[in-house]
Design an enzyme around this catalytic site. Sequence first.
Site, PDB file in Angstrom:
ATOM      1  N   ARG A  47       0.849  -1.201   0.000  1.00 43.31           N
ATOM      2  CA  ARG A  47       0.000   0.000   0.000  1.00 43.31           C
ATOM      3  C   ARG A  47       0.883   1.250   0.000  1.00 43.31           C
ATOM      4  O   ARG A  47       2.070   1.183   0.332  1.00 43.31           O
ATOM      5  CB  ARG A  47      -0.960   0.000   1.189  1.00 43.31           C
ATOM      6  CG  ARG A  47      -0.319  -0.046   2.544  1.00 43.31           C
ATOM      7  CD  ARG A  47      -1.357  -0.316   3.633  1.00 43.31           C
ATOM      8  NE  ARG A  47      -1.738  -1.712   3.682  1.00 43.31           N
ATOM      9  CZ  ARG A  47      -1.042  -2.664   4.343  1.00 43.31           C
ATOM     10  NH1 ARG A  47       0.058  -2.347   4.986  1.00 43.31           N
ATOM     11  NH2 ARG A  47      -1.451  -3.919   4.355  1.00 43.31           N
ATOM     12  N   LYS A 104      16.612  -5.790  12.231  1.00 40.94           N
ATOM     13  CA  LYS A 104      17.455  -6.355  13.300  1.00 40.94           C
ATOM     14  C   LYS A 104      17.146  -7.825  13.557  1.00 40.94           C
ATOM     15  O   LYS A 104      18.041  -8.642  13.764  1.00 40.94           O
ATOM     16  CB  LYS A 104      17.277  -5.539  14.585  1.00 40.94           C
ATOM     17  CG  LYS A 104      15.815  -5.429  15.030  1.00 40.94           C
ATOM     18  CD  LYS A 104      15.370  -4.008  15.274  1.00 40.94           C
ATOM     19  CE  LYS A 104      13.853  -3.932  15.287  1.00 40.94           C
ATOM     20  NZ  LYS A 104      13.310  -2.716  15.844  1.00 40.94           N
ATOM     21  N   GLU A 128      23.325  -0.924   8.967  1.00 44.31           N
ATOM     22  CA  GLU A 128      23.507   0.126   9.984  1.00 44.31           C
ATOM     23  C   GLU A 128      22.201   0.464  10.702  1.00 44.31           C
ATOM     24  O   GLU A 128      22.176   0.686  11.920  1.00 44.31           O
ATOM     25  CB  GLU A 128      24.060   1.393   9.309  1.00 44.31           C
ATOM     26  CG  GLU A 128      24.270   2.571  10.226  1.00 44.31           C
ATOM     27  CD  GLU A 128      25.345   2.322  11.264  1.00 44.31           C
ATOM     28  OE1 GLU A 128      26.517   2.253  10.881  1.00 44.31           O
ATOM     29  OE2 GLU A 128      25.016   2.181  12.464  1.00 44.31           O
ATOM     30  N   VAL A 131      20.452  -1.337  14.134  1.00 47.19           N
ATOM     31  CA  VAL A 131      20.781  -1.131  15.551  1.00 47.19           C
ATOM     32  C   VAL A 131      20.778   0.355  15.885  1.00 47.19           C
ATOM     33  O   VAL A 131      21.492   1.141  15.263  1.00 47.19           O
ATOM     34  CB  VAL A 131      22.163  -1.721  15.889  1.00 47.19           C
ATOM     35  CG1 VAL A 131      22.462  -1.534  17.381  1.00 47.19           C
ATOM     36  CG2 VAL A 131      22.238  -3.197  15.523  1.00 47.19           C
ATOM     37  N   LYS A 204      19.499  -6.519  18.807  1.00 47.69           N
ATOM     38  CA  LYS A 204      20.503  -5.493  18.520  1.00 47.69           C
ATOM     39  C   LYS A 204      21.825  -5.825  19.206  1.00 47.69           C
ATOM     40  O   LYS A 204      22.905  -5.626  18.639  1.00 47.69           O
ATOM     41  CB  LYS A 204      19.981  -4.128  18.979  1.00 47.69           C
ATOM     42  CG  LYS A 204      18.735  -3.679  18.192  1.00 47.69           C
ATOM     43  CD  LYS A 204      17.993  -2.559  18.884  1.00 47.69           C
ATOM     44  CE  LYS A 204      16.763  -2.116  18.111  1.00 47.69           C
ATOM     45  NZ  LYS A 204      15.851  -1.272  18.895  1.00 47.69           N
TER      46      LYS A 204
HETATM   47  N1  HSE Z   1      10.689  -0.635  19.084  1.00 49.99           N
HETATM   48  C1  HSE Z   1      12.022  -0.178  18.867  1.00 49.99           C
HETATM   49  C2  HSE Z   1      12.393   0.767  20.001  1.00 49.99           C
HETATM   50  C3  HSE Z   1      12.115   0.520  17.524  1.00 49.99           C
HETATM   51  O1  HSE Z   1      11.510   1.152  20.771  1.00 49.99           O
HETATM   52  O2  HSE Z   1      13.564   1.085  20.145  1.00 49.99           O
HETATM   53  C4  HSE Z   1      13.514   0.691  17.013  1.00 49.99           C
HETATM   54  O3  HSE Z   1      14.195  -0.502  16.810  1.00 49.99           O
END
Ligand code: HSE
Length: 435
Positions: A47, A104, A128, A131, A204
Amino acid sequence: MLKPVNVGICGLGTVASGTVNILLRNAAIINARAGSELQIIHIGARRDNARCDTAGLRVSRDIFEVVDNAEVDIVVELIGGTTVAKDLVLKAIANGKHVVTANKALIAHHGNEIFAAAREKGVTVAFEAAVAGGIPIIKALREGLAANRIEWLAGIINGTGNFILTEMRDKGRAFDDVLKEAQALGYAEADPTFDVEGIDAAHKLVILASLAFGIPLDIKKVFTEGITRIAPEDVVYAEELGYRIKHLGIARRVEKGIELRVHPTLIPEKRLIANVDGVMNAIVVKGDAVGPTLYYGPGAGAEPTGSSVVADIIDVARTLSASPENRVPYLGFGDDFVTEQPILPIDEIETAYYLRMSVEDKPGVMSKVATILSDSGISIEALIQKEAKDGELFVPLILLTNIVQEKRLEAALREIEALESIVAPVMRIRLESLK
Ligand code: HSE
């Protein structure tokens, strides 16, 4: 200028909208930096997204049309998840495309397989944006700190969790209430347990640890504890003792192996990272040569994360003229350096602890607790005991311990919890000085 580099974007959600907007708005400076003209030639999305103008761009509803487009040089995967995204990335690699991803979970779970496939085909996979959103932490570890033996890193790498802890501390708000607000503001993952139980941070952390220590990605080895058990009074007592509670991802090289853990952590309030609030992210990396370094910035959001995606597109475009063996290595080390090093089970880690227990308000209880701890070789570094409120039989007792192996601490806690005058379980939060 070299010949134009053709970019195909899969997905048109938040990060993709930021990516497209940055590529269009900053085209002149981006092209100057890339040394070639970057052009979006194909977008695949189920969409449209009102937050970015795709007028004049080719948009297909079938995202696989992008990876099958012979003209596309770089496929940008921004659909998220680990199923379709994995197929998409592997297909792009099989088709000889370079890949840029912000995913991630995909890298944490399938990175080893994806990098192996990419190596085989001589293409790059850049990540990049996976993380800490807009913070260039991958490049910092892989390039800026390349001279160092990394000793440890510790990061606030989930903005939602940091927002919740900050609101609990500053406004005394309850956990559930703040989580609902984080969801409404669009910070949280589709499944917010990924944020509050530390799964997102674990994804991460495992990527950062691989870059820092040259170890394969193995998400199963990360110890993960969420923030759901943190009570407002823990935030208050921590503060009274000069600490803040942060949900940290910690990777540390110790003599016996590597610690990989995500959990709530007390850190001294004077550390810069203790003052990183709201949805912001920050990572401290300690290298043997440089000492401690701090990277701070927005960990999520359309343009902050798009900033990292576009930086990767520029990087890949710059290296297109290099032979595959001269391109940036995926995890920062040549293949022959990536080695298995033992990841320590949580009961073997060594750290200090904050303990909160509810004890009966009568003589001798404190001495019993102190005796169990001292018999276990655990020293009490600080202590708070509150007076009983009118009519209350139990009072809170808060202790900070010295650094001790987790299994020894746990054994002592089982003994303490078996005392009649203690209400089990004892609340235990790990404490790091981050020096
Ligand atoms: N849900 C994640 C956070 C988003 O709150 O950091 C970014 O990876």
